[in-house]
Design an enzyme around this catalytic site. Sequence first.
Site, PDB file in Angstrom:
ATOM      1  N   HIS A  97      40.970 -18.637  56.360  1.00 58.17           N
ATOM      2  CA  HIS A  97      40.328 -19.903  56.675  1.00 58.17           C
ATOM      3  C   HIS A  97      38.819 -19.842  56.439  1.00 58.17           C
ATOM      4  O   HIS A  97      38.183 -20.881  56.229  1.00 58.17           O
ATOM      5  CB  HIS A  97      40.629 -20.304  58.121  1.00 58.17           C
ATOM      6  CG  HIS A  97      40.881 -21.778  58.279  1.00 58.17           C
ATOM      7  ND1 HIS A  97      41.944 -22.423  57.675  1.00 58.17           N
ATOM      8  CD2 HIS A  97      40.197 -22.746  58.944  1.00 58.17           C
ATOM      9  CE1 HIS A  97      41.909 -23.710  57.972  1.00 58.17           C
ATOM     10  NE2 HIS A  97      40.854 -23.937  58.734  1.00 58.17           N
ATOM     11  N   ARG A 118      44.338 -24.557  52.912  1.00 54.04           N
ATOM     12  CA  ARG A 118      44.790 -23.918  54.143  1.00 54.04           C
ATOM     13  C   ARG A 118      45.772 -22.806  53.754  1.00 54.04           C
ATOM     14  O   ARG A 118      46.409 -22.848  52.697  1.00 54.04           O
ATOM     15  CB  ARG A 118      45.499 -24.908  55.060  1.00 54.04           C
ATOM     16  CG  ARG A 118      44.661 -26.085  55.522  1.00 54.04           C
ATOM     17  CD  ARG A 118      45.494 -27.009  56.404  1.00 54.04           C
ATOM     18  NE  ARG A 118      44.732 -28.132  56.929  1.00 54.04           N
ATOM     19  CZ  ARG A 118      44.696 -29.349  56.410  1.00 54.04           C
ATOM     20  NH1 ARG A 118      45.404 -29.608  55.301  1.00 54.04           N
ATOM     21  NH2 ARG A 118      43.977 -30.313  56.952  1.00 54.04           N
ATOM     22  N   LYS A 172      49.001 -31.142  56.300  1.00 58.03           N
ATOM     23  CA  LYS A 172      49.514 -31.515  57.618  1.00 58.03           C
ATOM     24  C   LYS A 172      50.162 -32.893  57.555  1.00 58.03           C
ATOM     25  O   LYS A 172      49.741 -33.764  56.803  1.00 58.03           O
ATOM     26  CB  LYS A 172      48.372 -31.511  58.638  1.00 58.03           C
ATOM     27  CG  LYS A 172      47.820 -30.116  58.924  1.00 58.03           C
ATOM     28  CD  LYS A 172      46.741 -30.150  59.988  1.00 58.03           C
ATOM     29  CE  LYS A 172      46.251 -28.746  60.309  1.00 58.03           C
ATOM     30  NZ  LYS A 172      45.199 -28.744  61.350  1.00 58.03           N
ATOM     31  N   TYR A 182      31.003 -29.235  59.251  1.00 56.19           N
ATOM     32  CA  TYR A 182      30.454 -28.325  58.258  1.00 56.19           C
ATOM     33  C   TYR A 182      28.976 -28.571  57.964  1.00 56.19           C
ATOM     34  O   TYR A 182      28.385 -27.851  57.183  1.00 56.19           O
ATOM     35  CB  TYR A 182      31.252 -28.438  56.948  1.00 56.19           C
ATOM     36  CG  TYR A 182      32.653 -27.904  57.069  1.00 56.19           C
ATOM     37  CD1 TYR A 182      32.892 -26.537  57.084  1.00 56.19           C
ATOM     38  CD2 TYR A 182      33.732 -28.761  57.200  1.00 56.19           C
ATOM     39  CE1 TYR A 182      34.175 -26.041  57.209  1.00 56.19           C
ATOM     40  CE2 TYR A 182      35.016 -28.270  57.326  1.00 56.19           C
ATOM     41  CZ  TYR A 182      35.229 -26.920  57.334  1.00 56.19           C
ATOM     42  OH  TYR A 182      36.497 -26.437  57.464  1.00 56.19           O
ATOM     43  N   ARG A 239      38.187 -21.241  53.106  1.00 50.29           N
ATOM     44  CA  ARG A 239      38.217 -22.711  53.153  1.00 50.29           C
ATOM     45  C   ARG A 239      36.891 -23.246  53.715  1.00 50.29           C
ATOM     46  O   ARG A 239      36.336 -24.212  53.191  1.00 50.29           O
ATOM     47  CB  ARG A 239      39.403 -23.161  54.021  1.00 50.29           C
ATOM     48  CG  ARG A 239      39.520 -24.675  54.228  1.00 50.29           C
ATOM     49  CD  ARG A 239      40.856 -24.958  54.933  1.00 50.29           C
ATOM     50  NE  ARG A 239      40.917 -26.247  55.577  1.00 50.29           N
ATOM     51  CZ  ARG A 239      41.313 -27.375  54.981  1.00 50.29           C
ATOM     52  NH1 ARG A 239      41.641 -27.368  53.703  1.00 50.29           N
ATOM     53  NH2 ARG A 239      41.385 -28.503  55.665  1.00 50.29           N
ATOM     54  N   HIS A 249      41.441 -33.806  55.395  1.00 51.69           N
ATOM     55  CA  HIS A 249      41.157 -34.181  56.778  1.00 51.69           C
ATOM     56  C   HIS A 249      41.471 -35.657  56.991  1.00 51.69           C
ATOM     57  O   HIS A 249      41.041 -36.510  56.212  1.00 51.69           O
ATOM     58  CB  HIS A 249      39.682 -33.939  57.105  1.00 51.69           C
ATOM     59  CG  HIS A 249      39.328 -32.509  57.283  1.00 51.69           C
ATOM     60  ND1 HIS A 249      38.030 -32.035  57.212  1.00 51.69           N
ATOM     61  CD2 HIS A 249      40.098 -31.421  57.545  1.00 51.69           C
ATOM     62  CE1 HIS A 249      38.025 -30.726  57.410  1.00 51.69           C
ATOM     63  NE2 HIS A 249      39.263 -30.336  57.612  1.00 51.69           N
TER      64      HIS A 249
END
Length: 309
Positions: free
Chosen positions: A252, A154, A178, A287, A255, A278
């Site tokens: 992004h 990210r 995150k 994806y 990514r 994730h």
Amino acid sequence: MSKAELPLHWSEPVQQFLSYLRLERGYSKQTLQTYQQQLSKLAYALQPAHESWFKLSQAHIQQQLLQFRKAGLSARSLALSASSLRSFYRWAQQAHLTRENPALSLKLPKASKTLPKQLEIEQLSQLLSFNSSEDILACRDKAMLELFYSSGLRLAELVAINLNDLNQGEALIRVTGKGNKQRQIPVGSLALRALQAWLNMRPSLLSDSTAEQDRNALFLSIEHQRISPRQVRERVLHWAKQQGLGQHLHPHMLRHSFASHLLQSSGDLRGVQELLGHANLSTTQVYTHLDFQHLAKVYDSAHPRARKK
């Protein structure tokens, strides 16, 4: 009533919730801003007709979300509002401010799931083919672009990397994602080569004016400070135009390209989930539409720019 005059019994619980997320959960500044924006928007809409957060029913909230929808808010934005409310009320229950979570079973329109935009392998080769041997900014930028695509980072993760997060001997990089969660990610051979070239030039962008907290930053700006997200976005756009890609490229997308290309090569959905950081497998599944039946540890052999040259 102006926005500056939001009653304290509406604003204070939100501030307490945000403090909890920051101090106890380690949420990023960007995530905290998102929660604050969503909850403030709801508070301004709800408070003229309702006494407090803790006097609201599911029907009250459902009606307000319907009004937002009629005003043109997207299904994705409504889902973000609902998610923020659910988290807020879960905290309020733990803090014994309420017994109920009126946001728990809200009915929301389904957001359309579209595959994130990505670059083809040939386009990435075109993007990364510029000569970076003599210009320090080109050298830095190639290292950033290679690392984005090699490791699926990210933007916030890339700018936060410090020198001691890179383990060249093991071809690994440590990133903080995150929720302040750290993970180790492999770095491909071409990215390692570009990083080494950048590290050789990096001292030239250090100066006496470099802030102490920035002296260990992996990527520095021409202002002798840690490079900012805005500056990275600008440089990605610069090289997309310079290399004739003919499209609006943002970090992004690199990514997304990492995830899509690795899935296409390996079929290792859970492995890619771990590399991307994730929390939920469903986030990674966007994806691909393929039915993956087997997993394999294939990073070095599957990723186009991880193969030995």
